[in-house]
Write an enzyme that holds these catalytic residues in place. Structure first.
Site, PDB file in Angstrom:
ATOM      1  N   SER A  64       0.804  -0.292   6.779  1.00  0.00           N
ATOM      2  CA  SER A  64       0.960   0.639   5.660  1.00  0.00           C
ATOM      3  C   SER A  64      -0.320   1.446   5.378  1.00  0.00           C
ATOM      4  O   SER A  64      -0.820   2.137   6.246  1.00  0.00           O
ATOM      5  CB  SER A  64       1.398  -0.169   4.445  1.00  0.00           C
ATOM      6  OG  SER A  64       1.622   0.656   3.352  1.00  0.00           O
ATOM      7  N   ASP A 276       1.870   7.547   2.273  1.00  0.00           N
ATOM      8  CA  ASP A 276       0.932   6.546   2.785  1.00  0.00           C
ATOM      9  C   ASP A 276       1.148   6.384   4.292  1.00  0.00           C
ATOM     10  O   ASP A 276       1.966   7.095   4.888  1.00  0.00           O
ATOM     11  CB  ASP A 276       1.048   5.213   2.023  1.00  0.00           C
ATOM     12  CG  ASP A 276       2.295   4.440   2.381  1.00  0.00           C
ATOM     13  OD1 ASP A 276       3.275   5.069   2.831  1.00  0.00           O
ATOM     14  OD2 ASP A 276       2.314   3.205   2.222  1.00  0.00           O
ATOM     15  N   ASP A 278       2.649   4.422   6.339  1.00  0.00           N
ATOM     16  CA  ASP A 278       3.956   4.166   6.958  1.00  0.00           C
ATOM     17  C   ASP A 278       5.078   4.895   6.213  1.00  0.00           C
ATOM     18  O   ASP A 278       6.256   4.604   6.413  1.00  0.00           O
ATOM     19  CB  ASP A 278       4.244   2.659   7.068  1.00  0.00           C
ATOM     20  CG  ASP A 278       4.297   1.973   5.723  1.00  0.00           C
ATOM     21  OD1 ASP A 278       3.779   2.525   4.735  1.00  0.00           O
ATOM     22  OD2 ASP A 278       4.887   0.873   5.638  1.00  0.00           O
ATOM     23  N   ASP A 280       6.240   4.998   3.125  1.00  0.00           N
ATOM     24  CA  ASP A 280       7.175   4.457   2.137  1.00  0.00           C
ATOM     25  C   ASP A 280       6.689   4.684   0.707  1.00  0.00           C
ATOM     26  O   ASP A 280       7.315   4.238  -0.242  1.00  0.00           O
ATOM     27  CB  ASP A 280       7.505   2.974   2.394  1.00  0.00           C
ATOM     28  CG  ASP A 280       6.301   2.066   2.311  1.00  0.00           C
ATOM     29  OD1 ASP A 280       5.174   2.565   2.113  1.00  0.00           O
ATOM     30  OD2 ASP A 280       6.494   0.842   2.467  1.00  0.00           O
ATOM     31  N   ALA A 371       4.008   2.122  -9.828  1.00  0.00           N
ATOM     32  CA  ALA A 371       3.157   3.249 -10.227  1.00  0.00           C
ATOM     33  C   ALA A 371       2.532   3.916  -9.002  1.00  0.00           C
ATOM     34  O   ALA A 371       2.299   5.122  -8.980  1.00  0.00           O
ATOM     35  CB  ALA A 371       2.076   2.765 -11.178  1.00  0.00           C
ATOM     36  N   ARG A 496      -4.122 -10.383 -12.679  1.00  0.00           N
ATOM     37  CA  ARG A 496      -3.249 -11.161 -11.784  1.00  0.00           C
ATOM     38  C   ARG A 496      -3.922 -11.282 -10.419  1.00  0.00           C
ATOM     39  O   ARG A 496      -4.673 -10.378 -10.013  1.00  0.00           O
ATOM     40  CB  ARG A 496      -1.866 -10.522 -11.642  1.00  0.00           C
ATOM     41  CG  ARG A 496      -1.900  -9.076 -11.213  1.00  0.00           C
ATOM     42  CD  ARG A 496      -0.511  -8.516 -10.964  1.00  0.00           C
ATOM     43  NE  ARG A 496       0.027  -8.915  -9.684  1.00  0.00           N
ATOM     44  CZ  ARG A 496      -0.285  -8.322  -8.536  1.00  0.00           C
ATOM     45  NH1 ARG A 496      -1.124  -7.310  -8.479  1.00  0.00           N
ATOM     46  NH2 ARG A 496       0.244  -8.754  -7.403  1.00  0.00           N
ATOM     47  N   SER A 498      -4.118 -10.771  -6.628  1.00  0.00           N
ATOM     48  CA  SER A 498      -3.450  -9.857  -5.699  1.00  0.00           C
ATOM     49  C   SER A 498      -2.644 -10.651  -4.674  1.00  0.00           C
ATOM     50  O   SER A 498      -3.035 -11.750  -4.286  1.00  0.00           O
ATOM     51  CB  SER A 498      -4.492  -9.013  -4.968  1.00  0.00           C
ATOM     52  OG  SER A 498      -3.954  -8.500  -3.775  1.00  0.00           O
ATOM     53  N   GLY A 499      -1.540 -10.079  -4.221  1.00  0.00           N
ATOM     54  CA  GLY A 499      -0.749 -10.711  -3.171  1.00  0.00           C
ATOM     55  C   GLY A 499      -1.142 -10.212  -1.786  1.00  0.00           C
ATOM     56  O   GLY A 499      -0.624 -10.686  -0.779  1.00  0.00           O
TER      57      GLY A 499
END
Ligand SMILES: CC(=O)N[C@H]1[C@@H](OP(=O)(O)O)O[C@H](CO)[C@@H](O)[C@@H]1O
Ligand SMILES: [Mg+2]
EC number: 5.4.2.3
Length: 542
Positions: A64, A276, A278, A280, A371, A496, A498-499
């Protein structure tokens, strides 16, 4: 299933000892050098998933918006959706298994998921333009074939195009034809139809400038352009002929830096957008006469789309249940505008498109956007059938509105957020409403906001609830955030883990940029102190 053959073949895709990777928010992602064994193993896993679901499964090789030297892989489930969470765990286990344990781990998945070994498997593979992608996609195919799976290699595709192909193949052609030609025709036909309706408002020569992040989006737009040229000209920048992928350009850069990409010739008032790597995600922007940059992100895209769909429904006289799905990162102004002015219900889910997609499926019409510009609209099967029937039956203005909505249903990629499809949707809405990019931007004013990252020893010490808006652990952190937020007017902040990166993300918004910056900085310090910060203390972002 010949597990001995798997072991033998696996020796050609050896796992670097001790390397543990996790199937994260967007699949596996890291430096391309470490991914060969992961690709082979994801080929194996795709075969098992295909046998279990008795459906075609997709495998996309891409990282990505990440740098060119990275790569990654994710699996696409039967309806074009992200892989089911229980299988994400299998993916992590399979990827982390040491060579000698591979057959055992595979056998355990077969048993746990009641996979019928006799069942046939079919896998479709796509890849982005990274130099490493071609070889890595061959490793996926190697994994597929060693387990006896059949495959089709689409070669270069955008991520959402691969999602589309999977959906088409599993819907027996109802969703569309599973070819590039089928994709281009479905979208372009709907778009050109809509633009015919708009031409009476006097705009016959639309154009938009597109920053393709030096990625796959450029190739695919060039391939598709002649199908929709009647309605729109696209001026491509960062098309991959010179610059590096995602380097100082692309949707992620523009959104996070809040500035134009390099390599794009922007004049005041020009309508511009960035994909971006890729394709999406998409964000729009323009520069005003004073040279000030204005970003139009996923929240404003969701607002434009949901307001317009609501207007169409009103004209048709259909009372359908429409909802907008956002994450905690959605600008507070967008949520307020949607709920209070548009009277559209808004829901908040955890970060990661699979959560948004899933929630959006609960509505007759569900519009979801992160966002950062990843999103689409979903229409329930019943609604799609009903609108298409009304489009034929109704006359006059109602009929016109129904036919427009029917075209929009075809124009959205309902399998996944899709920069090309979203761009055509946005261009059609702006043309139909006769809105300039400035007028669109003026729908509401974004609250100033700031995102920061904090490094901690182990980001898992932070756990959250309420769609990631409240920290549960470590103790005291949420109280500290509450106390800081109280100091500012209309402010909001959350943290949070990050994943996709080894950091804790901090978000703050307030009524002035200075307040948002200071609040984000103060919250970062609280994270650093209470959640085991490492390295340098956070610095103020000003
Ligand atoms: C704040 C932010 O933009 N987070 C991104 C980012 O996730 P993190 O879990 O925040 O690293 O990457 C995800 C995958 O691309 C995307 O879905 C998400 O929106
Ligand atoms: Mg992407």
């Amino acid at each position: 299933m010949d597990l001995e053959a798997v072991s033998k073949r696996s020796a050609f895709h050896a796992k670097p000892q001790g390397l543990i990777l996790q199937y994260g928010t967007a699949g596996f992602r890291t430096n391309a050098q470490h991914l060969d064994h992961i690709m082979f193993r994801m080929g194996l896993l795709a075969v098992l998933r295909s046998k279990q679901t008795r459906s075609t499964i997709g495998v996309m090789v891409t990282a990505s918006h990440n740098p060119e030297e990275d790569n990654g892989v994710k699996l696409v489930d039967p309806l074009g959706e992200m892989l089911a969470p229980s299988w994400e765990e299998h993916a992590t286990r399979l990827a982390s298994a040491e060579e000698q344990d591979l057959p055992k781990v595979l056998a355990a998945i077969v048993e746990r998921e009641a996979v019928d070994p006799q069942q046939t498997a079919f896998i479709v593979v796509g890849r982005d333009t990274r130099p490493s992608s071609e070889k890595l996609s061959q490793s996926v195919i190697d994994g597929v074939t060693v387990l006896g799976g059949q495959f089709h290699d689409y070669g270069l595709l955008t991520t959402p195009q691969l999602h589309y192909m999977v959906y088409c193949r599993n819907s027996e052609g109802r969703y569309g034809q599973a070819t590039i030609e089928g994709y281009c025709q479905k979208l372009s036909r709907a778009f050109v139809e809509l633009m015919k309706q708009a031409s009476c408002s006097g705009d016959g020569s639309r154009w938009v400038k597109v920053d393709c992040a030096n990625g796959i989006g450029a190739l695919k737009l060039k391939e598709m352009e002649h199908y929709f040229r009647q309605g729109l000209s696209v001026l491509l920048f960062n098309d991959g002929t010179e610059g590096r992928l995602n380097h100082l350009c692309g949707a992620d850069f523009v959104k996070s830096q809040q500035k134009p990409p390099q390599g794009m010739a922007m004049k005041p008032g020009d309508r511009c957008c960035s994909f971006d790597g890729d394709a999406d995600r998409i964000v729009y922007y323009y520069c005003d006469a004073a040279g000030r940059f204005h970003l139009i992100d996923g929240d404003k895209i969701a607002t434009l789309i949901s307001s317009f769909l609501k207007e169409l429904l009103l004209e048709i006289g259909e009372n359908l249940n429409i909802g907008v799905v956002q994450t905690a990162y959605a600008n507070g102004s967008s949520t307020r505008y949607l709920e209070e002015v548009m009277k559209v219900p808004v829901y908040c889910t955890k970060t990661g498109v699979k959560h948004l997609h899933h929630k959006a499926q609960e509505f007759d019409i569900g519009v979801y956007f992160e966002a950062n510009g990843h999103g689409t609209a979903l229409f329930s099967e019943a609604v799609e059938a009903r609108i298409k029937r009304l489009a034929q039956e109704l006359e006059d203005e109602k009929g016109r509105a129904a036919r427009m909505l029917a075209s929009f249903i075809d124009l959205f990629n309902q399998a996944a957020g899709d920069a090309i499809s979203d761009m055509l949707v946005i261009e059609a809405i702006l043309a139909l409403k006769g809105l300039s990019v400035q007028q669109w931007d003026a729908i509401y004013a974004d609250l100033p906001n700031r995102q920061l990252k904090v490094k901690v020893a182990d980001r898992r010490v932070i756990s959250t609830t309420d769609a990631e808006r409240q920290a549960v652990t470590p103790p005291g952190l949420q109280e500290a955030i509450n106390d800081l937020v109280k100091k500012y007017k209309l402010a909001r902040a959350f943290v949070r883990p990050s994943g996709t990166e080894d950091v804790v993300r901090v978000y703050a918004e307030a009524t002035s940029q200075e307040s948002a910056d200071t609040l984000a900085y103060e919250v970062s310090l609280a994270v650093f102190q209470l959640a085991g910060g490492i390295g340098e203390r956070p610095q103020p972002p000003f």
